[in-house]
Design a protein around this motif. Structure first.
Motif, PDB file in Angstrom:
ATOM      1  N   MET A   1       3.888  -3.073  -1.354  1.00  0.00           N
ATOM      2  CA  MET A   1       3.123  -3.968  -0.856  1.00  0.00           C
ATOM      3  C   MET A   1       1.489  -4.158  -1.963  1.00  0.00           C
ATOM      4  SD  MET A   1       3.677  -5.993   1.966  1.00  0.00           S
ATOM      5  CE  MET A   1       4.920  -5.937   3.465  1.00  0.00           C
ATOM      6  N   SER A   2       1.560  -3.310  -2.394  1.00  0.00           N
ATOM      7  CA  SER A   2      -0.012  -3.064  -3.247  1.00  0.00           C
ATOM      8  C   SER A   2       0.021  -3.739  -4.381  1.00  0.00           C
ATOM      9  CB  SER A   2      -0.553  -1.246  -3.274  1.00  0.00           C
ATOM     10  OG  SER A   2       0.493  -1.475  -3.726  1.00  0.00           O
ATOM     11  N   THR A   3       1.454  -3.207  -4.222  1.00  0.00           N
ATOM     12  CA  THR A   3       2.317  -4.571  -6.256  1.00  0.00           C
ATOM     13  C   THR A   3       1.148  -5.820  -6.513  1.00  0.00           C
ATOM     14  OG1 THR A   3       4.178  -4.976  -5.488  1.00  0.00           O
ATOM     15  CG2 THR A   3       4.010  -3.044  -6.595  1.00  0.00           C
ATOM     16  N   HIS A   4       1.273  -6.606  -4.428  1.00  0.00           N
ATOM     17  CA  HIS A   4       0.644  -7.688  -4.735  1.00  0.00           C
ATOM     18  C   HIS A   4      -1.451  -8.202  -5.517  1.00  0.00           C
ATOM     19  CE1 HIS A   4       3.476  -9.550  -2.879  1.00  0.00           C
ATOM     20  NE2 HIS A   4       3.454  -9.490  -1.358  1.00  0.00           N
ATOM     21  N   SER A   5      -1.223  -6.776  -5.487  1.00  0.00           N
ATOM     22  CA  SER A   5      -2.618  -6.927  -5.769  1.00  0.00           C
ATOM     23  C   SER A   5      -2.803  -7.220  -7.598  1.00  0.00           C
ATOM     24  CB  SER A   5      -4.042  -5.740  -5.701  1.00  0.00           C
ATOM     25  OG  SER A   5      -3.345  -4.455  -5.524  1.00  0.00           O
ATOM     26  N   SER A   6      -1.840  -7.101  -8.206  1.00  0.00           N
ATOM     27  CA  SER A   6      -2.068  -6.936  -9.552  1.00  0.00           C
ATOM     28  C   SER A   6      -1.683  -7.988 -10.020  1.00  0.00           C
ATOM     29  CB  SER A   6      -1.160  -6.140  -9.865  1.00  0.00           C
ATOM     30  OG  SER A   6       0.157  -5.744 -10.239  1.00  0.00           O
ATOM     31  N   ILE A   7      -1.163  -9.501  -9.424  1.00  0.00           N
ATOM     32  CA  ILE A   7      -0.514 -10.446  -9.681  1.00  0.00           C
ATOM     33  C   ILE A   7      -1.349 -10.904  -9.691  1.00  0.00           C
ATOM     34  CG2 ILE A   7       0.890 -12.111  -9.306  1.00  0.00           C
ATOM     35  CD1 ILE A   7       2.552  -9.690  -7.296  1.00  0.00           C
ATOM     36  N   PRO A   8      -1.658 -12.312 -10.602  1.00  0.00           N
ATOM     37  CA  PRO A   8      -2.037 -12.938 -11.271  1.00  0.00           C
ATOM     38  C   PRO A   8      -2.579 -14.336 -10.352  1.00  0.00           C
ATOM     39  CG  PRO A   8      -1.332 -12.792 -13.200  1.00  0.00           C
ATOM     40  CD  PRO A   8      -0.764 -11.987 -12.460  1.00  0.00           C
ATOM     41  N   TRP A   9      -3.703 -14.899  -9.699  1.00  0.00           N
ATOM     42  CA  TRP A   9      -3.990 -15.929  -9.196  1.00  0.00           C
ATOM     43  C   TRP A   9      -3.295 -17.093 -10.044  1.00  0.00           C
ATOM     44  CZ3 TRP A   9      -1.949 -15.873  -4.150  1.00  0.00           C
ATOM     45  CH2 TRP A   9      -2.028 -14.970  -3.452  1.00  0.00           C
ATOM     46  N   PHE A  10      -2.752 -18.269  -9.311  1.00  0.00           N
ATOM     47  CA  PHE A  10      -2.236 -19.718 -10.407  1.00  0.00           C
ATOM     48  C   PHE A  10      -3.023 -20.880  -9.297  1.00  0.00           C
ATOM     49  CE2 PHE A  10       0.235 -22.972 -11.170  1.00  0.00           C
ATOM     50  CZ  PHE A  10      -0.394 -23.033 -12.370  1.00  0.00           C
ATOM     51  N   ASP A  11      -4.182 -21.482  -9.804  1.00  0.00           N
ATOM     52  CA  ASP A  11      -3.881 -22.261  -8.770  1.00  0.00           C
ATOM     53  C   ASP A  11      -4.152 -24.039  -9.994  1.00  0.00           C
ATOM     54  OD1 ASP A  11      -6.686 -22.345 -10.048  1.00  0.00           O
ATOM     55  OD2 ASP A  11      -7.432 -22.424  -8.645  1.00  0.00           O
ATOM     56  N   ASP A  12      -3.543 -24.008 -10.925  1.00  0.00           N
ATOM     57  CA  ASP A  12      -3.602 -24.455 -11.738  1.00  0.00           C
ATOM     58  C   ASP A  12      -2.937 -25.789 -11.570  1.00  0.00           C
ATOM     59  OD1 ASP A  12      -4.622 -26.567 -13.757  1.00  0.00           O
ATOM     60  OD2 ASP A  12      -3.558 -25.597 -15.457  1.00  0.00           O
TER      61      ASP A  12
END
Ligand SMILES: [Zn+2]
Ligand SMILES: [Zn+2]
Length: 196
Positions: A1-12
């Motif tokens: 679950m903690s792996t989610h925090s390192s994934i970049p967020w994409f909103d383009d």
């Protein structure tokens, strides 16, 4: 679950379409560029592990947060998607009709002008192309209509798809209990408003 925090967020991306296609509801993040959509699929979504794909909808007033993420076989190029969008008829239809499953596809959003379409094509003002005057900057000829220029759009769905079976609607107060939604709002809402 903690792996989610390192994934970049994409909103383009422009938004999300909800369409029936292949007998199932499809969730379709919309891009304006075909190449961008191809590389997003190729580099990121292709590597997603279907049973781990999650969509979270967090409704806040008349808007909602669209949040999409997954575990990946290629974590280095993984991304999570989010976008704050206005609730729409299609959104409500999806909410009622998805039945716990949907296909994920990318869509390419193409804007059409008067020269690109048939006479019967509908403008965003709801009147046909033939009711717009080509000689006068494409204005709509209906007196009651204030449309100044013909504009229409078309969504091309790409063929490749993934199956989503983890779809949840959350209220903001429940976001803390959901790692993906919490990570998204924490990063893109709460920590930003603190900076202002
Ligand atoms: Zn019009
Ligand atoms: Zn019109």
């Amino acid at each position: 679950m903690s792996t989610h925090s390192s994934i970049p967020w994409f909103d383009d991306f422009m938004g999300v379409a909800y369409r029936y296609y292949d007998l199932r509801m499809n969730v379709v993040p919309l891009l304006t560029d075909r190449k961008q959509s191809a590389s997003l699929w190729h580099d990121t979504i292709h590597w997603w592990v279907d049973p781990s794909i999650k969509i979270r909808f967090v409704e806040i007033g008349d808007k909602y947060w669209f949040i999409l993420g997954s575990d990946s076989q290629k974590p280095d190029t993984n991304l999570s998607f989010f976008k704050v969008l206005h609730k729409s008829e299609n959104y409500e239809r999806f909410k009622k009709g998805h039945g716990g499953e949907a296909y994920l596809r990318l869509g390419v959003y193409a804007k059409k002008t008067l020269g690109d379409v048939k006479k019967s094509a509908l403008c965003n003002c709801s009147h046909e192309a033939r009711d717009h005057d080509e000689g006068d900057n494409d204005v709509c000829l209906y007196n009651s209509c204030d449309c100044k220029k013909f504009a229409s759009f078309q969504v091309n769905l790409l063929k490749r798809k993934k199956t989503i079976t983890d779809i949840l609607y959350l209220e903001e107060k429940d976001v803390k209990d959901d790692p993906l939604a919490w990570n998204c709002l924490n990063k893109n809402k709460y920590s930003k408003s603190e900076q202002n």
